[in-house]
Design a protein around this motif. Sequence first.
Motif, PDB file in Angstrom:
ATOM      1  N   UNK A   8       0.849  -1.192   0.000  1.00 29.65           N
ATOM      2  CA  UNK A   8       0.000   0.000   0.000  1.00 29.65           C
ATOM      3  C   UNK A   8       0.888   1.247   0.000  1.00 29.65           C
ATOM      4  N   UNK A   9       0.601   2.214  -0.889  1.00 35.92           N
ATOM      5  CA  UNK A   9       1.453   3.393  -0.948  1.00 35.92           C
ATOM      6  C   UNK A   9       1.166   4.411   0.149  1.00 35.92           C
ATOM      7  N   UNK A  10       2.163   5.257   0.401  1.00 38.57           N
ATOM      8  CA  UNK A  10       1.967   6.445   1.226  1.00 38.57           C
ATOM      9  C   UNK A  10       1.076   7.422   0.465  1.00 38.57           C
ATOM     10  N   UNK A  11       0.685   8.488   1.118  1.00 38.94           N
ATOM     11  CA  UNK A  11      -0.137   9.489   0.448  1.00 38.94           C
ATOM     12  C   UNK A  11       0.069  10.859   1.077  1.00 38.94           C
ATOM     13  N   UNK A  28       6.242   5.232  -1.467  1.00 34.76           N
ATOM     14  CA  UNK A  28       6.812   4.639  -0.262  1.00 34.76           C
ATOM     15  C   UNK A  28       5.721   3.735   0.281  1.00 34.76           C
ATOM     16  N   UNK A  29       6.078   2.562   0.840  1.00 38.36           N
ATOM     17  CA  UNK A  29       5.051   1.539   0.996  1.00 38.36           C
ATOM     18  C   UNK A  29       4.998   0.898   2.380  1.00 38.36           C
ATOM     19  N   UNK A  30       3.780   0.534   2.747  1.00 34.41           N
ATOM     20  CA  UNK A  30       3.517  -0.416   3.828  1.00 34.41           C
ATOM     21  C   UNK A  30       3.273  -1.771   3.172  1.00 34.41           C
ATOM     22  N   UNK A 130      -4.593   5.782  -1.096  1.00 31.03           N
ATOM     23  CA  UNK A 130      -3.955   4.510  -0.766  1.00 31.03           C
ATOM     24  C   UNK A 130      -4.635   3.341  -1.471  1.00 31.03           C
ATOM     25  N   UNK A 131      -5.940   3.413  -1.633  1.00 31.82           N
ATOM     26  CA  UNK A 131      -6.701   2.327  -2.235  1.00 31.82           C
ATOM     27  C   UNK A 131      -6.626   2.342  -3.764  1.00 31.82           C
ATOM     28  N   UNK A 132      -6.747   3.544  -4.360  1.00 30.48           N
ATOM     29  CA  UNK A 132      -6.857   3.635  -5.816  1.00 30.48           C
ATOM     30  C   UNK A 132      -5.577   4.082  -6.510  1.00 30.48           C
ATOM     31  N   UNK A 286       2.651   7.792  -7.685  1.00 29.75           N
ATOM     32  CA  UNK A 286       2.484   6.462  -8.276  1.00 29.75           C
ATOM     33  C   UNK A 286       1.049   6.245  -8.738  1.00 29.75           C
ATOM     34  N   UNK A 287       0.930   5.533  -9.831  1.00 29.43           N
ATOM     35  CA  UNK A 287      -0.364   5.313 -10.470  1.00 29.43           C
ATOM     36  C   UNK A 287      -1.218   4.298  -9.726  1.00 29.43           C
TER      37      UNK A 287
END
Length: 307
Positions: A8-11, A28-30, A130-132, A286-287
């Motif tokens: 899941x990306x940061x935002x 950046x990711x979880x 984070x979701x889309x 990020x897309x």
Amino acid sequence: MPWLNVRVPASSANLGPGFDSLALALGSYLTITVLPASRFHVVSPLPDGGRNLVEEAMHVVAEATGRSLPSCRVEVASAIPVARGLGSSAAAIVGGLVAANALLGAPLTQRELLHLAWSLEGHGDNVAAALFGGAVLAYGTADHPRAYQIPLRVPLMAVLFIPHAHGYTSEARAVLPHTVSRTVTVATAARCALLTLALTTGQLELLREAMTDELHQPYRARLYPYLPEAIAVACNAGAFGAALSGAGPAVIALTSNERVQQVAFAFREFAAQRDIPADIAVLPVVEHGAQCHVIAERDVEPDTVNP
């Protein structure tokens, strides 16, 4: 062998005037890894405010679907700084929801996951990003959530000034006024429209004005007195625009790949001159949002009970 992996990306939310409605997903990711185990347990080194949001979100999915989570070990790792305005809690919530949904056979749609995420987070901007993924517009309420991706005409890079001090959403909201003037309301709406125009058409020279804010940043500058100067430093170094990232304390500057290093250098110089302990990060917009990779298929029975 793991059953599945979730990333899941940061935002970064608000982007200036888009309070609680606009956000970008950042690279950046979880990450969540789910493995077989004799009981259900979550191993997370980064509880947010004493709450294990990944575990909490997973149980919310189980409750919403009337199913029980299988026995498994859920390992959580995150490169997203906690309490810095970069969506660490949103990533944890979305990660837990997506992981649990996959474990239970994907009974929930993305819109239903958004509804649960919004309810847990309290607002929709970070969880929608984070979701889309990409740039998102979130509006409505937790009961009637709406989120749409804003198409980006050209790639963007984010340069982040991340003070070591924590910032908390509750404190950042507490300093906001209960009412604002019609002048501020009209200017905020106009800048949100201008921001969307800049992103969708590639007229990035509009971002400096579009990311200017009168609705929340002047008040949050009481908590982060460096904010106006940090924004000016980034823009003067070549960033298209800059703003407080979410509730802070981080500052996000949007720029092209060619200008990344000069904006990052300017932030480093600023931190040194003002004696503000801070990290400088360079991340792409990020897309993709949360991604779930199923490694080993398994059958999930609706009446599975955790030991």
